[in-house]
Design a protein around this motif. Structure first.
Motif, PDB file in Angstrom:
ATOM      1  N   VAL A  82      -8.134   7.486  12.169  1.00  0.00           N
ATOM      2  CA  VAL A  82      -7.677   6.088  12.145  1.00  0.00           C
ATOM      3  C   VAL A  82      -6.715   5.847  10.977  1.00  0.00           C
ATOM      4  O   VAL A  82      -5.585   5.379  11.165  1.00  0.00           O
ATOM      5  CB  VAL A  82      -8.876   5.106  12.087  1.00  0.00           C
ATOM      6  N   THR A 112      -2.486   5.828  11.436  1.00  0.00           N
ATOM      7  CA  THR A 112      -1.875   4.551  11.069  1.00  0.00           C
ATOM      8  C   THR A 112      -0.841   4.755   9.960  1.00  0.00           C
ATOM      9  O   THR A 112       0.255   4.175   9.996  1.00  0.00           O
ATOM     10  CB  THR A 112      -2.958   3.555  10.612  1.00  0.00           C
ATOM     11  N   GLY A 170      -1.191  -2.007  -1.101  1.00  0.00           N
ATOM     12  CA  GLY A 170      -2.552  -1.591  -0.775  1.00  0.00           C
ATOM     13  C   GLY A 170      -2.639  -0.076  -0.773  1.00  0.00           C
ATOM     14  O   GLY A 170      -3.289   0.543   0.077  1.00  0.00           O
ATOM     15  N   ALA A 190      -1.768  -1.633  -6.431  1.00  0.00           N
ATOM     16  CA  ALA A 190      -3.209  -1.351  -6.500  1.00  0.00           C
ATOM     17  C   ALA A 190      -3.793  -2.007  -7.745  1.00  0.00           C
ATOM     18  O   ALA A 190      -3.056  -2.426  -8.639  1.00  0.00           O
ATOM     19  CB  ALA A 190      -3.442   0.161  -6.575  1.00  0.00           C
ATOM     20  N   TYR A 215      -0.938  -5.648  -7.838  1.00  0.00           N
ATOM     21  CA  TYR A 215      -0.584  -6.640  -6.809  1.00  0.00           C
ATOM     22  C   TYR A 215      -0.898  -8.044  -7.330  1.00  0.00           C
ATOM     23  O   TYR A 215      -1.377  -8.193  -8.444  1.00  0.00           O
ATOM     24  CB  TYR A 215      -1.262  -6.351  -5.467  1.00  0.00           C
ATOM     25  N   ILE A 261       0.512  -3.654   9.022  1.00  0.00           N
ATOM     26  CA  ILE A 261      -0.491  -3.232  10.020  1.00  0.00           C
ATOM     27  C   ILE A 261      -1.600  -4.267  10.148  1.00  0.00           C
ATOM     28  O   ILE A 261      -2.572  -4.043  10.854  1.00  0.00           O
ATOM     29  CB  ILE A 261      -1.095  -1.859   9.666  1.00  0.00           C
ATOM     30  N   THR A 262      -1.440  -5.384   9.456  1.00  0.00           N
ATOM     31  CA  THR A 262      -2.554  -6.330   9.458  1.00  0.00           C
ATOM     32  C   THR A 262      -2.148  -7.798   9.521  1.00  0.00           C
ATOM     33  O   THR A 262      -2.906  -8.623  10.034  1.00  0.00           O
ATOM     34  CB  THR A 262      -3.458  -6.059   8.221  1.00  0.00           C
ATOM     35  N   MET A 321      -1.608   2.310  14.669  1.00  0.00           N
ATOM     36  CA  MET A 321      -1.989   3.656  15.098  1.00  0.00           C
ATOM     37  C   MET A 321      -1.654   3.941  16.563  1.00  0.00           C
ATOM     38  O   MET A 321      -1.416   5.093  16.929  1.00  0.00           O
ATOM     39  CB  MET A 321      -3.474   3.905  14.837  1.00  0.00           C
ATOM     40  N   GLY A 338      -9.518   5.251  -1.559  1.00  0.00           N
ATOM     41  CA  GLY A 338      -9.652   6.173  -0.432  1.00  0.00           C
ATOM     42  C   GLY A 338     -10.626   5.666   0.610  1.00  0.00           C
ATOM     43  O   GLY A 338     -10.527   4.532   1.065  1.00  0.00           O
TER      44      GLY A 338
HETATM   45  N1  LIG Z   1      -2.866  -1.874  13.119  1.00  0.00           N
HETATM   46  C1  LIG Z   1      -3.532  -0.723  13.051  1.00  0.00           C
HETATM   47  O1  LIG Z   1      -3.333   0.200  13.845  1.00  0.00           O
HETATM   48  C2  LIG Z   1      -4.505  -0.539  11.932  1.00  0.00           C
HETATM   49  C3  LIG Z   1      -5.170   0.680  11.781  1.00  0.00           C
HETATM   50  C4  LIG Z   1      -6.008   0.864  10.696  1.00  0.00           C
HETATM   51  C5  LIG Z   1      -6.233  -0.195   9.803  1.00  0.00           C
HETATM   52  N2  LIG Z   1      -5.639  -1.391  10.039  1.00  0.00           N
HETATM   53  C6  LIG Z   1      -5.867  -2.515   9.107  1.00  0.00           C
HETATM   54  O2  LIG Z   1      -5.159  -2.201   7.919  1.00  0.00           O
HETATM   55  C7  LIG Z   1      -5.864  -2.750   6.809  1.00  0.00           C
HETATM   56  C8  LIG Z   1      -6.083  -1.645   5.777  1.00  0.00           C
HETATM   57  O3  LIG Z   1      -6.985  -0.680   6.278  1.00  0.00           O
HETATM   58  P1  LIG Z   1      -7.638   0.369   5.285  1.00  0.00           P
HETATM   59  O4  LIG Z   1      -8.501   1.257   6.083  1.00  0.00           O
HETATM   60  O5  LIG Z   1      -6.589   0.952   4.422  1.00  0.00           O
HETATM   61  O6  LIG Z   1      -8.539  -0.623   4.420  1.00  0.00           O
HETATM   62  P2  LIG Z   1      -9.350  -0.341   3.100  1.00  0.00           P
HETATM   63  O7  LIG Z   1      -9.456   1.107   2.832  1.00  0.00           O
HETATM   64  O8  LIG Z   1     -10.608  -1.130   3.176  1.00  0.00           O
HETATM   65  O9  LIG Z   1      -8.430  -1.021   2.001  1.00  0.00           O
HETATM   66  C9  LIG Z   1      -9.003  -1.310   0.782  1.00  0.00           C
HETATM   67  C10 LIG Z   1      -7.883  -1.396  -0.234  1.00  0.00           C
HETATM   68  O10 LIG Z   1      -7.267  -2.679  -0.188  1.00  0.00           O
HETATM   69  C11 LIG Z   1      -6.736  -2.883  -1.473  1.00  0.00           C
HETATM   70  N3  LIG Z   1      -6.530  -4.296  -1.737  1.00  0.00           N
HETATM   71  C12 LIG Z   1      -7.478  -5.261  -1.897  1.00  0.00           C
HETATM   72  N4  LIG Z   1      -6.873  -6.450  -2.136  1.00  0.00           N
HETATM   73  C13 LIG Z   1      -5.519  -6.202  -2.129  1.00  0.00           C
HETATM   74  C14 LIG Z   1      -4.380  -7.032  -2.304  1.00  0.00           C
HETATM   75  N5  LIG Z   1      -4.488  -8.337  -2.538  1.00  0.00           N
HETATM   76  N6  LIG Z   1      -3.168  -6.448  -2.222  1.00  0.00           N
HETATM   77  C15 LIG Z   1      -3.024  -5.137  -1.988  1.00  0.00           C
HETATM   78  N7  LIG Z   1      -4.087  -4.290  -1.799  1.00  0.00           N
HETATM   79  C16 LIG Z   1      -5.312  -4.838  -1.876  1.00  0.00           C
HETATM   80  C17 LIG Z   1      -7.752  -2.308  -2.417  1.00  0.00           C
HETATM   81  O11 LIG Z   1      -7.046  -1.840  -3.529  1.00  0.00           O
HETATM   82  P3  LIG Z   1      -7.699  -1.815  -4.995  1.00  0.00           P
HETATM   83  O12 LIG Z   1      -9.022  -1.089  -4.859  1.00  0.00           O
HETATM   84  O13 LIG Z   1      -6.685  -1.070  -5.763  1.00  0.00           O
HETATM   85  O14 LIG Z   1      -7.888  -3.259  -5.392  1.00  0.00           O
HETATM   86  C18 LIG Z   1      -8.417  -1.187  -1.611  1.00  0.00           C
HETATM   87  O15 LIG Z   1      -8.026   0.098  -2.051  1.00  0.00           O
HETATM   88  C19 LIG Z   1      -7.145  -3.350   7.359  1.00  0.00           C
HETATM   89  O16 LIG Z   1      -6.953  -4.724   7.546  1.00  0.00           O
HETATM   90  C20 LIG Z   1      -7.316  -2.677   8.700  1.00  0.00           C
HETATM   91  O17 LIG Z   1      -8.060  -3.439   9.612  1.00  0.00           O
HETATM   92  C21 LIG Z   1      -4.774  -1.591  11.062  1.00  0.00           C
END
Ligand SMILES: NC(=O)c1ccc[n+]([C@@H]2O[C@H](COP(=O)([O-])OP(=O)(O)OC[C@H]3O[C@@H](n4cnc5c(N)ncnc54)[C@H](OP(=O)(O)O)[C@@H]3O)[C@@H](O)[C@H]2O)c1
Length: 310
Positions: free
Chosen positions: A126, A130, A150, A174, A192, A236-237, A252, A300
Motif C-alpha cells: 500500500v 502509493t 509528510g 516532518a 511543517y 493522495i489525501t 495506488m 515509517g
Molecule cells: N490515495 C491513495 O491511494 C492512498 C494510499 C495510501 C495512503 N493514502 C492516504 O495518505 C495518507 C498518508 O498515509 P501514510 O500511510 O503515509 O500515513 P501515516 O504513516 O500514518 O502518516 C503519518 C505521518 O504523518 C505526518 N504528519 C502528521 N501531521 C502532519 C502535518 N500536519 N503535515 C505533514 N505531515 C504530518 C507524521 O509526521 P511526523 O511524525 O514527522 O509528525 C507521520 O510521520 C493517509 O491519509 C492515507 O489514508 C492514500
C-alpha cells in the motif's frame, strides 16, 4: 482453528476482534499463505469507521488488511508459481490480510527476496505503490527540487527515497524528531505548519519543481503559493484541495501493483530503500496497533507480527 481480524459494525478500534475462522482451501489458481507479518494503513481506519461506505462498503463480519508477507502452505490446481514453502509478499484486494492464513489468487503474491526482512516486506504494497504513484504523477526528474509533505509517514518515507534515487533534491516536511533520519536519507528536512512556504523558499530560493502531499492540511495551497506547476502537484489525501486548485490526485490504483512491488522489493534487497518500523504488535493487539497509528505521528510503518518467522 486459525485466527483472523474481524469487525461486525462500523466504529473505533473497539469493534476489532481476533476470532477463529476456517482456513479456506486454495481453489484453482489460488495459494494459501501462512502469514508472518502484516502492515497496517490509515485507509483501513476510514473503511472500518464507515467513512468509505459508498466506495468500499463493509460486508460484515468484515476482515482487514491488504499488505502481508508469509510462507506458502498449499497451492491449488493450475499454479506454477509459487510452490509450497516459498517466501512471498502478498497484496490482497479482499481486506483479509490480518489473519494467520490468507488464501489468495497466485498472481497476487511475488517472491520475497531472502535479504528483505519480514516486517519490511509486509510494508511495501500500500505505502510503496502509493509512493511510486506520487513519483510518476509529478514526473520527478534528475536535478528537480521536490517537496515531500509528510515525509516521515509510511508513504512519505518511501516517496522521499524514490525521489532521491531519481536524482532530485528533496525537501522533506516532518516533526523535528524525524529530521535526523530524513537527513540520513539525503533529504533536507523542514518543520511543517504555519510559515511552511517561507521556510521552503529560504531552503530552496530557486524554487520548487514538484510537490507531493501525503498529509493534507494546507499542503496543496502551499505548493500553489510556491509556484509549483499544477500538473506537478499531487495529493493522495486532500481531494477537496485537489478539486479546488485543479492539481493531481493519483494514488495506488494508478500503478501496476505487481510490477512496482517487485521493483521495491529489489531496491530493499539491494540496500537502496529502507523502511523504518516504529512499532510492532502481535495480531491479538490489533486494537492497540490502530490506536497508535491513529495518532498520526511516527517514523515509517507499524506492523502486526502474526507469528515468528522460520
Ligand atoms: N490515495 C491513495 O491511494 C492512498 C494510499 C495510501 C495512503 N493514502 C492516504 O495518505 C495518507 C498518508 O498515509 P501514510 O500511510 O503515509 O500515513 P501515516 O504513516 O500514518 O502518516 C503519518 C505521518 O504523518 C505526518 N504528519 C502528521 N501531521 C502532519 C502535518 N500536519 N503535515 C505533514 N505531515 C504530518 C507524521 O509526521 P511526523 O511524525 O514527522 O509528525 C507521520 O510521520 C493517509 O491519509 C492515507 O489514508 C492514500
Amino acid at each position: 482453528m486459525p485466527k483472523a481480524v474481524r469487525f461486525s459494525r462500523y466504529g473505533g478500534s473497539e469493534v476489532l476482534d481476533v476470532v477463529e475462522v476456517d482456513a479456506r482451501e486454495p481453489g484453482r489458481r489460488e495459494v494459501q499463505v501462512s502469514v508472518v507479518s502484516v502492515a497496517i494503513n490509515p485507509g483501513e481506519i476510514q473503511v472500518r469507521q464507515g467513512q468509505f461506505h459508498d466506495a468500499f462498503p463493509a460486508h460484515f463480519p468484515e476482515g482487514q488488511g491488504s499488505d502481508f508477507a508469509g510462507v506458502v502452505t498449499k497451492v491449488g490446481e493450475g499454479v506454477d508459481f509459487p510452490r509450497v514453502g516459498d517466501e512471498v509478499i502478498g497484496f490482497s484486494d479482499s481486506r483479509d490480510a490480518q489473519a494467520e492464513f490468507v488464501t489468495i489468487d497466485a498472481s497476487r503474491v511475488i517472491p520475497k527476496p531472502h535479504a528483505v526482512d519480514w516486517n519490511v516486506a509486509a510494508c511495501l504494497f500500500v505505502a510503496g505503490t502509493t509512493a511510486r504513484a506520487c513519483i510518476i504523477a509529478v514526473d520527478v526528474r534528475p536535478g528537480d527540487t521536490v517537496v515531500v509533505a509528510g515525509a516521515a509517514g509510511g508513504v512519505g518515507i518511501i516517496a522521499t527515497q524514490l525521489a532521491v534515487l531519481a536524482g532530485a533534491a528533496v525537501v522533506a516536511t516532518a516533526s523535528e524528531e524525524n529530521h535526523a533520519y530524513l537527513r540520513s536519507l539525503g533529504a533536507i528536512p523542514v518543520a511543517y505548519g504555519p510559515g511552511l512556504a517561507e521556510r521552503i523558499r529560504k531552503i530552496v530560493p530557486d524554487g520548487v519543481d514538484a510537490f507531493i502531499d501525503t498529509h493534507g492540511a494546507d499542503n496543496v495551497k502551499v505548493a500553489v503559493e510556491l509556484g509549483v506547476p499544477k500538473d506537478r502537484i499531487n495529493t493522495i489525501t486532500d481531494y477537496a484541495a485537489k478539486n479546488k486548485f485543479r492539481v493531481k490526485g493519483a494514488g495506488m490504483s494508478t500503478v501496476e501493483p505487481r510490477e512496482v512491488l517487485t521493483e521495491l522489493a529489489r531496491l530493499v534487497a539491494n540496500g537502496d530503500l529502507e523502511i523504518p518500523i516504529y512499532a510492532t504488535y502481535p495480531l491479538d493487539r490489533v486494537r492497540a496497533a490502530y490506536e497508535r497509528l491513529g495518532l498520526r505521528h511516527g517514523l515509517g510503518k507499524i506492523v502486526l507480527e502474526v507469528r515468528p518467522a522460520g
